[in-house]
Structures are given as structure tokens and as C-alpha cells.
Design an enzyme around this catalytic site. Structure first.
Site, PDB file in Angstrom:
ATOM      1  N   HIS A   1     -27.464 -16.102  25.105  1.00 26.09           N
ATOM      2  CA  HIS A   1     -26.343 -15.956  26.011  1.00 26.09           C
ATOM      3  C   HIS A   1     -25.205 -17.329  26.255  1.00 26.09           C
ATOM      4  CE1 HIS A   1     -28.239 -12.082  26.265  1.00 26.09           C
ATOM      5  NE2 HIS A   1     -27.595 -11.933  27.360  1.00 26.09           N
TER       6      HIS A   1
ATOM      7  N   HIS B   1       0.795  -1.119   0.048  1.00 27.27           N
ATOM      8  CA  HIS B   1      -0.184   0.062   0.039  1.00 27.27           C
ATOM      9  C   HIS B   1       0.569   1.130  -0.063  1.00 27.27           C
ATOM     10  CE1 HIS B   1      -2.232  -3.319   1.730  1.00 27.27           C
ATOM     11  NE2 HIS B   1      -3.331  -2.760   1.217  1.00 27.27           N
TER      12      HIS B   1
END
Ligand SMILES: [Ca+2]
Ligand SMILES: [Ca+2]
Lengths: 685, 685
Positions: free
Chosen positions: A480, A29
Site C-alpha cells: 500500500h 479501422h
């Protein structure tokens, strides 16, 4: 203020090096390094305190590249300023076994504070580093000794700002009034998909003001060096707010394609590099060339840094004369060793002790050891009363003005921000003076998966107190109740998963987690009460797996963890009394640590010649490595009182016995049964 | 406007039912239902369009309880308004096999749109539902036929606002100008840890304005019913911004402990319930009592809803006369069936076809099928060019004013927001007219773990296009190379993980993922090129696992997935030519689907009597279920050209052959080798 042509040349050198290295690697990059070269130069040359010869100097400023894909920026800086990173290392960018990998890795490369790349993480690490500075300063600084006074600087891009984890940490940073944190947003209006207009049109300035940050703006990030300098100064002067500098830049500055997403993640073409070098006064025929006066300019800054460290060392020596205990404590903390004898504080249990939930056993450990380990700094993602993570009389880590605590406080109120908690803990651990732990329900450690994997990769000591660890949480139900969570974290390299069955195993989990300097741990604790087991000891449990109940004439080995061990022991009675089947009992509170034992030991725990069955109320995945048959839960749980839920899924002595009998029958005709840990070749670890 | 005593009684009935049910269950969260009862009453009684007798009516408004722990509020409403949820169901709150679990689950309970509880998810689901409405309206509405014009309402608490996932989705919702979304923030200044002052002091109003939302304030959420009504109206009138209503409430309103965190997650004490009932004019000796006039009031609203549906059905019938194709398409979409014959668009390959990266094969599928499946709506978290998720000439889903697309667009620019993408896709899928897919790197699907688990639990069809699926991504390095990810998602119940080895397997993955109405999929695709395999067909691959290369006299079975299958095939040549070892080849692109085949088939693929070895460049966890030995990578990867990385870790024909030989030798003395899939008892699924 005042920048010379050499400054500009230094900036362009960074740009050219980024272009050269990505072209040489044919990957990487170049855009962000080229756009951010000016701010990097101003920061490193005028502000950053560091000594390249000692990247671990405690008094240094911390620099975090949250947009880690821009790492050629950081590698170029490390090289120019004299860290142990050569031109050859730059040439090896993105090649196997180099110290210049595709994203910065703290354990690979001197001068890299934290491992970044996965977007949003670095800014949270920076918040953790800044919190660590505030805490360490509050604990150790004395009148006349402003020992710990560094800043944390962070570069980040649009991607980091879009990630929710950065929102969480930024909100907390504002609440905590972290005046020591200065972040620079690379506002280049470009992401991989093109213009930020396609998905990111919010008012970032207003948002960060809403978090309680100082937000400054520099409109010309490519040329206005004085403006950049002034903004950083203003960030330093603001003592009760973190600072975000909105720095407008041009991605890939100097490239023919500057300002477009084409320069984001692909090397520049040869003709583009040629014109770039010509424009910036470099020889287009040369690669990886650094002008001598640029080295000199950077060396000056490095020398100033070495001098700063020397002064700091003098100050620290004087501090040692007046505050010996604190001095020695600070020296010790940096080694990662815990105070001698701390382990004597770990509680020890006998079967006569009452049944206690392991989350409560964890709380008992914290209450016993927190005085012995002053660097232990904990918290919870808004579940303090459920996770039981706060010792009696703990002080909260809060800005003093809130009157809710102060910066010496060792208990952090993270809010409902699991992912940020994980990423902040990585920063706390990286600072070097803190051992962090954080609590949430086991199921919600998954929210922090992006951060926990970086804990493991970057080899930091971070402890998760993960309570309510199974269907045993009962009424809250399937949303959960973790099923896949332990398999996930067991599959993560360099990460320990502990699931203790009783008090001694809980102490063992803490012992190994706290003494493993380079490995994070997820410790899973029950909501429901567990009896203290006959046969468990800390010494046995720290091997990760051990024989809890031996029987040389056994027909089967039962293997389990945590809250199911005691049910297995009842099942063994049931098997003996009703079915005349004899069983051995093995507890494996931690796969990873058990795997590290020598083969003879492991084979003594899980021997050849006898079938085995594991029992754990969650995914069976991974248990095939240790046992022939697996009794688990490869479906979601149910909402109800925990005993009803266990019964529904047959995790009862009868349900276990039934499957043990099936196992014995299924394997009885097989001669010379092989232990599953007996393998043809070694795994690559 | 204008609220009677009966309205107030209805509100208090909700409060009393919440107190009764949590007390009866001795578990649960009374506080938020009691505090939000007024806004719930105003919304449901005055605004919400719904027909309790047909909870799936397409024209209904969507109601999402993002603070899912407050589900007794929703269960009370469902009961009062006449859904199939009885007083006995309320009494069974939080007990095993009830339809009133501890958090709302959409597949369990009529009238629950999405499964919530894990904080932050519901508001993102609501954004997805609102996007689905906007898209469906843009596609199907015609002049005179405003068929699709519902609102999405969402309640959320402080916890939802702290979670980063909600920040991501809220930023996107503002960008997308979702005027059809109205969220009510339960601003009760309380979280589990106590006052929001301890961790959450940001300016939420300002933050949401920064996102581009309309933010309204109602200061007295317990009494100002007219104010609530006015705010909702104003939310409806704003057509180009989502609305957040900051509703200040008192948690546990009516309890002696109102306004404290003590009423958040624990039932009220008996004497508290007694005074509550007396204060609100209820008989303290009675539980679960609903005054007759409250039922009547609610029934009126339900009747209005039934009438609205009848009118809508008339309109829809007329629409069918004028727009038969669209009418029939909309009917079909709601069944979940895909258009007849769509699968003929799936590409088929022969070994003569060129080697192609499977991410590219995925792109080819999308290009081929998008016309046949108009409900397919995709996107990517800012990696479009890497994920290859956008078909040629796709229109972006954007507000028309941006001139970047319009709401008929089927390509969503999610920004760098993986977690929100996952949660939004759950909302898109729940709407009933869309099949969503979303792209990111496989490694970053983990960022969305909180959402992906809810896809699986709530049984929605959501497709992840997870590219760059291994160390094969090469240069980006260990921060981006998944090791644990497939193990994690394979351990997640009701979730398919596909890792195709070539074009036919890619088509098979899409075929099964798209036709599995109630199961999400993570499809892992390579960055690097893969040859088209001899022996692969769509028909074989849709069984999840199959014999790619048979040899009745083989010494070993090699088993692999994705990019390693072709290397195994080279290894088989190597074994034959250099070592005189014969090997069968099995490909298992999807564990979960293979597990569903009958045992005879599975045993034909992985028979007794022959040792087997798996090859996959990531965690070996889970492979022990299918093979005797495993060659994988139980450590982090490396940054470098992908071929160098494969070589470093010996994933080469030679490296595979070496371990295959070790496997053959290790097992050669074992008589009657058992296939690992041959088990003593069935797993609970
Ligand atoms: Ca950018
Ligand atoms: Ca609240």
C-alpha cells in the site's frame, strides 16, 4: 418507423466514407464503422438531439464512441450532419495536425464529447455523463422547466466489454438506476485476435441483467432499422435502468471480407472498395463522394436540432425570469469559472496552529469550500473514512428509492472501483456543470492509470484526493506504500501532482487545482500529522515551489515536499548546531506549476553557486531536474508504525543531515556550481 | 462430515488470535478473519493438501487470500498448522522487519503463495495458479501418474468482486473451464464505507453464472460447517467450471460490534476482547493463547499433509524411472534455472542484416527459443498480430472441448484484459513451473499497473512484450502513444525496463529478462523498422548500457535507447560533417541493469569531462540521472505517419544536432564537467 432508400443510401455513404478515409490514410479501422452505420444513422437521424452549429449546447444529447478506433464512423457523422468538419478533414484522417486523429480527441474536434480509443473508457465516461445529467437535472429542473433532460448514448464493442473498467462502471450504473443511459453493443463476434470464441464466451446479456440493466436484443443490425428504432425507444422509456442493446452486426459489412477480423484494423484493398461502391450504387471512380440527398436528409435532422436548441433557449430564458439565481449559476458553471470570492473560504494557517494530517487538512478545505462551489461533486472508492473526502452533512448521490440519498446529492459512493471512478470523473467533468473529485489511497490511483492519462490528454479538471501518500501510512506495508506513483504522474503531461507540506500548501493545492480549467490534479496527502510551517503562505505555495527558509550564507539548499519538509527543518537545526553547516529550505509542492514560473524566479529558489539535495520518501526519479543530490527510496517500503518505518530508512533529522554533509563535501571543490534548472535548451511541452 | 467441540475451539482460536494480534499491533483488520474462521478451518483441516515442513512442495494445493487485509487469518493458520511462523511472529504483526506484515507478502513469509492486499489481485493470481496447474498437468501427467492434480482455493471479499481486474480474470476463468479453482466469497455485506447497499447491489451469483462458473450458496457461514464442507466437495467434483461459493458470514463474529464496518479495519476494544474470550471459553487475562487440543488437531492435519507429500515423492520417483526426461525437466523448472545452453538459440546480428522492427525482432527471439525453454508460456491481450507474440505453430491454451487448442498449449488468448493478464502472469509465475510473458501495446501496460507493481514487490519473473512503444506507432495517435510509461516503470523498484535498439539488444533484453529469476521486465519494442547497429553485441548490451561508438576526442556524448539510437548515429554524421563537432554514442537499453554495474564501468560509459545529452521520444524524467541535457517529449504525441510525427517533434538528425550544439556551447565554459552518475552518496535500494 419507415425508412426510405435515402436512409439506406445515407447508411451506405457512411460505409463508403469509412472505406475511403482509411484507404486514403492507408491506416485505420473500417470494419466497425461499416458494421455500425445503420444504428448510427437511426440514432443520429431519429433520436439524437444536437445542433451542429453549437456543439456545446447544454441541452444536447451526449454521444460517446467507446470503441474509439471506429472514429471514422463519428467523423463521417459529424461531417454529414454539418459540424465544422469538412471533406478535407476526412481526407486528412490520421495525418499530423488534422482534426481527425486516429482516435477521437475531444479537445481537437467539434462534436467529440470525450476522448476515446483506449478500450473500456468511453462507456465509463458515458456513465459519468449520465450521472452528471441526473445530478444537474435534480439540482436545476423546476416544475414546468425540464431543462436538463438529455440522454447519453454510447456505442461499444467486445473489447470495451472485456475491459474490467467497464465492468466496474456498469455495475455502478445499474446500482444508480441511470435510466438516461442507452448503450449499444456492437456484437460482431470479432476481435483483433479473431473470433470472440477464443477468449470471450461469457453470457453478456445475463451479466448486464445481473448489474440491473435492461438488456434488449436486435438480431439483424445491418438491416432491421425498425428493430433498432424500437429498441432505442424502449431504452428511452425505461426510466430506472440503464439499457444495453445487443446489436448483432457484421464487421466490415459490404466488404468482400465482411465478418472477419481482416477488416478490423486494416484498410480495404482497392478492388474491395471498388465492388463495395458498385454494390452500394456509388461511382467506383470517385472518392469521398456524398450524394446530395444524403446531405439533405442529414441537414433536416440538423435543422430540427437547431430548432430544438432555439426552443430550449427560450425555455431557459423564461427559467431565468423565475429562477434567476439558478439560471445564472448554470450559465456560470458552463464557463468553468468558479463563483466569485470562493477562494476566501480557503483556510489559512499560522505556525501556532496544531499539527494535522494533510488528509485532514484536505477535509477541512472541503468543509470550508463546498458551499461556495456548488458544482463540486466528490466521492471515494470505498475509503471515505480514510480519505476524509465527505464533508459534514453531505448528501449521497443515490437513486431516491434507495432512501440513502438522492440525485441532488454531491457525494458519490464509487465502491472499490478506482479505475471506473477515474473514467467516470472524466465524464462528469465533460458534461460541463460539475467539478469532480475522487478519493483513494495514492497507491491505488495507479489502478486508474488508463483513465488519469485520458484526463490529462482531454484536458479536463479532475481532482484526485490521494491520501496515505507514502511509507508514512505505516502498518499497511509495502503493498500500500507508493514508491513510483508520484514519478509516474509527474511524468504524465498536463497533469499536476501536488504534495502539500502543511495547511497553507493544502489550500494552495486546492486553489490551483480548482482554478486550472484544463488540467487534472493528483493531490497527495499524508496519513500522519504535519506541523504548520513557519514561512509557508498560500501565495508562495501557488507558485509550485518557494523558499521556505532563506539563508544567504547557506552551504546547501534542502528541497522537499509534503511530510518530509518538517523533518528537513529539524535537520537544518541539527546541521547548524552539531555540524556548523547552514542550509536553506525550499518546498516544491508541485513540479509542474513551479516549472511554469519564469526563470528568474526559479533561479531565485534554486540558485547557482550552492549544492542542493532533495528529500522525499519515494523514488528519486525526476528530482535530478531540481537538485544535485537526492535522498529518496528506490526500493519498496516496510510494514510497521510509521515512525519506525521512517527510522528504518533514515528519514530522520540525523539521516538527512548525514547526507547533506556528504553533499556539501562532495561539491565543495566545484567552482561555480550550476543550478540543475539551468539548462542548455528548452523542453518541448 | 461431523465437527467436534475441538473444531469449534480451533475456529474460535483463530478469531481470538486475530483479535489479539490486531489489538497488540494497535492496527489491522480483525473483522474478516473472525468471520471467515469457520470456512478457513474446514478448508485447511479437511481439504487442503500441504506440508508445513515443505511449503514449496509442488503437489500442494494453493491457497490465496485475495482479501489480503484479512492476513491475520492466514498468519493464524500458518502458525496453528506448524509453518515456520511462531507466536512471537504473531506478536510482531505489522511491525518493522517482521514476517507478519500488514498484508501477506510471498517473499517474506513461508506458506504465502502470492502477495495480496491490493483488492482484486489475489483472485486473478488464483486464476493464474489454476491455469498453471492445468497446463503443467497436461504436459507432465502420464497414465498412472496423476502427479499434478492440486486445487487452487481462494478467499475473496466484496472489494475483490467490485474491482474490474477480477471481472476480467473471472470471465477468462469461465471460458477456460478451470474446474480446479474454488473461490469462497466472504459475503458479509460490509465494506469500509458501510453496507454494500451503498454501492454494490448487483446480483453476483447471476454474474458469475454468466461467466460460466458453478455458483454455490452457504447461508450460514458462521455455523454450518457441514454446509461449507459439502460446498467445497461439490466444487471439487465439478471438473469443467470454476466454482464460486457465496458464503454468508458475519464480519467480526463474536465481537460486540459484529456485523458492522467498525470491526473491518480497527482492533477491538479491550472490553470487547474480554467478552469475546469469555464467550469462547478463553481466559480473558491471557493473550495469544492456543489450547493444546487445537494444536493437536492441526498437527494431525499437518501430519496427513507430510504423509501425502511422502507418497507424492514416491510417485514422483517412480515417474522418474519411466519418464526420466519429464521428471528431470520438472525438477529443473522448480529451481528457476533455464535449460543448459538455451541461450545459444538467441539470434545474433551484424550490420549487414536488414532493418527490422524490434517487435518483429522479439518475435524472432520467441521463434528461436521456445523449443529450448519449454516453460515459456505466452500470450497477448487481443493484439497477437500486432505484438507478434505467437510463435509459428504455437498451440493455444484452451479447453479441449473448444477444439481451439488444449491445456498443453503455450499460447494464452487473454482477450482485451491487460490488467488481468498482469495479475494472472503473477499467478503463473508463482506456481513454479512456468515463465510467463504477455503482450500488449506499451501504453496499455499502464492498465495493469496494479499487477505489475505486485510482480516487482513479490519478485516474480514476468515478461511484458510491450510493442508500439512510442510516437513511432504513428497513426493511432496520442491515445495510444506512451509518454510517461517508461518513467513510471523505471521508477518502480525491482522492475527492469528494456528498450532495445536493434537485434542484438533485443536478444540481450530477453537474455537478462529470462535469467533474472526474481525481477519482472517490461520490454519495449518498436512498431517501425530499426537497422542493425555497428558496435552492438549481446555481451555489451547485457550490461544495460555501453559505448556504441567511441571517440576519445569527442565534444559530447549522445545517449539514447531503442528507435532513437539510429537517428542519433545519423546526427553524429551531421554534427561531424556540417558542424565539426565530434560525438560519442552510448546506448542504455536498461537503466536498472546499467545501475548494477560497478562504478568504474559506468564512468567509462559516461565519463567526467564531457557534456552529455539524452534522446528519447518520451518523458525526459529520469534521464537527468545519466545526462546533462535531455531531448525528449514532455507533452502528448500526434496522430500521423510516424516519420511525420518524428519530424513534427524534431526527432531528426537535424533536430538532435541542433540541441547537441546547444549543449556543447552551454557547457564549454565549465571546467571539469562532472558526469551525472558521479554522486555524493549511494541511493537506498
Ligand atoms: Ca468486436
Ligand atoms: Ca465485505
Amino acid at each position: 418507423m419507415g425508412y426510405s432508400d435515402t436512409d439506406k443510401l445515407a447508411i451506405n455513404t457512411i460505409r463508403v466514407l469509412a472505406a475511403d478515409a482509411t484507404a486514403h490514410a492507408n491506416s485505420g479501422h473500417p470494419g466497425a464503422p461499416m458494421g455500425m452505420a445503420p444504428v448510427a444513422h437511426v440514432l443520429w437521424n431519429k433520436f439524437l438531439r444536437f445542433n451542429p452549429k453549437n456543439p456545446k449546447w447544454l441541452g444536447r444529447d451526449r454521444f460517446v464512441l467507446s470503441n474509439g478506433h471506429a472514429c471514422m464512423l463519428q467523423y463521417a457523422l459529424l461531417h454529414l450532419y454539418g459540424y465544422a468538419l469538412s471533406i478535407d478533414d476526412l481526407k486528412a484522417f490520421r495525418s499530423v495536425d488534422s482534426i481527425t486523429p486516429g482516435h477521437p480527441e475531444s479537445h481537437d474536434t467539434p462534436g467529440i464529447e470525450v476522448t476515446t480509443g483506449p478500450l473500456g473508457q468511453g462507456i465509463c465516461n458515458a456513465v459519468g455523463l449520465a450521472m452528471a445529467q441526473a445530478h444537474t437535472a435534480a439540482v436545476f429542473n423546476k416544475p414546468g422547466f425540464d431543462l436538463i433532460d438529455n440522454y447519453t448514448y454510447c456505442f461499444l464493442g467486445d473489447g470495451c466489454l472485456m475491459e474490467g473498467v467497464s465492468s466496474e462502471a456498469s455495475s455502478l450504473a445499474g446500482h444508480l438506476q441511470l435510466g438516461n443511459l442507452i448503450a449499444v453493443w456492437d456484437d460482431n463476434q470479432i476481435t483483433i485476435d479473431g473470433s470472440t470464441e477464443v477468449a470471450f464466451t461469457e453470457d453478456v446479456v445475463k451479466r448486464y441483467e445481473a448489474y440491473g440493466w435492461q438488456v434488449l436484443t436486435v438480431g439483424d443490425g445491418e438491416n432491421d432499422l425498425d428493430g433498432i428504432e424500437a429498441a432505442i425507444k424502449k431504452g428511452q422509456e425505461e426510466k430506472t435502468k440503464p439499457t444495453l442493446i445487443k446489436l448483432t452486426t457484421i464487421i466490415g459489412f459490404g466488404s468482400k471480407q465482411q465478418g472477419t477480423h481482416n477488416v478490423h484494423g486494416s484498410p480495404l484493398k482497392p478492388d474491395d472498395i471498388k465492388q463495395l461502391k458498385e454494390k452500394f450504387g456509388f461511382n467506383p471512380e470517385e472518392s469521398f463522394a456524398v450524394p446530395k440527398n444524403v446531405y439533405e436528409l442529414c441537414n433536416e435532422a440538423a435543422s430540427r436540432g437547431a430548432k430544438l436548441e432555439a426552443e430550449w433557449n427560450d425555455l431557459f430564458a423564461k427559467y431565468g425570469e423565475q429562477h434567476k439565481a439558478e439560471h445564472d449559476d448554470l450559465v456560470r458553471r458552463q464557463t468553468g469559472d468558479l463563483p466569485e470570492g470562493w477562494e476566501k473560504s480557503l483556510p489559512v494557517y499560522t505556525p501556532a496552529d496544531p499539527a494535522v494530517a494533510s488528509r485532514k487538512l484536505s477535509e477541512i478545505v472541503l468543509n470550508k469550500i463546498h458551499q461556495a462551489i456548488p458544482e463540486l461533486v466528490g466521492g471515494s472508492a470505498d475509503l471515505t473514512g480514510s480519505n476524509l473526502t465527505r464533508w459534514k452533512d453531505a448528501v449521497d448521490f443515490q437513486p431516491p428509492s434507495t432512501k440513502l440519498g438522492d440525485y441532488t446529492g454531491r457525494y458519490i459512493r464509487y465502491g472499490v472501483r478506482e479505475h471506473a471512478m477515474g473514467a467516470i470523473m472524466n465524464g462528469l467533468a465533460a458534461y460541463g456543470t460539475i467539478v469532480p473529485y475522487g478519493g483513494t489511497f495514492l497507491n491505488f490511483v495507479s489502478y486508474a492509470a488508463g483513465a488519469t492519462r485520458l484526463s490529462a490528454l482531454s484536458r479536463v479538471r479532475v481532482l484526485w484526493v490521494a491520501t496515505h501518500d507514502s511509507i508514512g501510512l505505516g502498518e499497511d506495508g509495502p503493498t500500500h506504500q507508493p514508491i513510483e506513483t508520484l514519478a509516474h504522474y509527474r511524468a504524465l503531461p498536463n497533469n499536476m501532482v501536488w504534495r502539500p507540506a502543511d495547511g497553507n500548501e493544502t489550500s494552495a493545492a486546492y486553489y490551483v487545482a480548482l482554478t486550472s480549467k484544463h488540467t487534472p490534479s493528483v493531490m497527495a496527502f499524508s496519513r500522519q500529522n504535519l506541523p504548520q510551517l513557519e514561512g509557508s503562505t498560500i501565495e508562495k505555495a501557488i507558485k509550485g515551489g518557494y523558499v521556505l527558509h532563506e539563508d544567504e550564507t547557506a552551504d546547501i539548499t534542502l528541497v522537499s515536499t509534503g511530510s518530509e519538509v518538517c523533518i528537513c527543518i529539524d535537520a537544518i537545526k541539527e546541521l547548524k548546531e552539531k555540524h556548523n553547516i547552514k542550509a536553506r529550505m525550499v518546498s516544491i509542492p508541485c513540479f509542474e506549476v513551479f516549472d511554469l514560473q519564469d526563470k528568474a524566479y526559479r533561479m531565485s529558489v534554486l540558485p547557482d553557486g550552492i549544492p542542493s539535495m532533495s528529500v522525499e520518501v519515494m523514488s528519486t526519479m525526476g528530482w535530478e531536474r531540481y537538485t544535485h543530490e537526492q535522498f529518496g527510496l528506490n526500493r519498496f517500503g516496510a510494514s510497521g508504525a510509521y515512525k519506525d518505518v521512517y527510522k528504518k530508512f533514515e528519514f530522520t533529522p540525523e539521516g538527512i543531515a548525514k547526507r547533506a554533509i556528504a553533499t556539501v563535501n562532495f561539491w565543495k571543490d566545484v567552482p561555480n556550481i550550476r543550478s540543475p534548472i539551468n539548462r542548455a535548451f528548452q523542453q518541448m511541452i
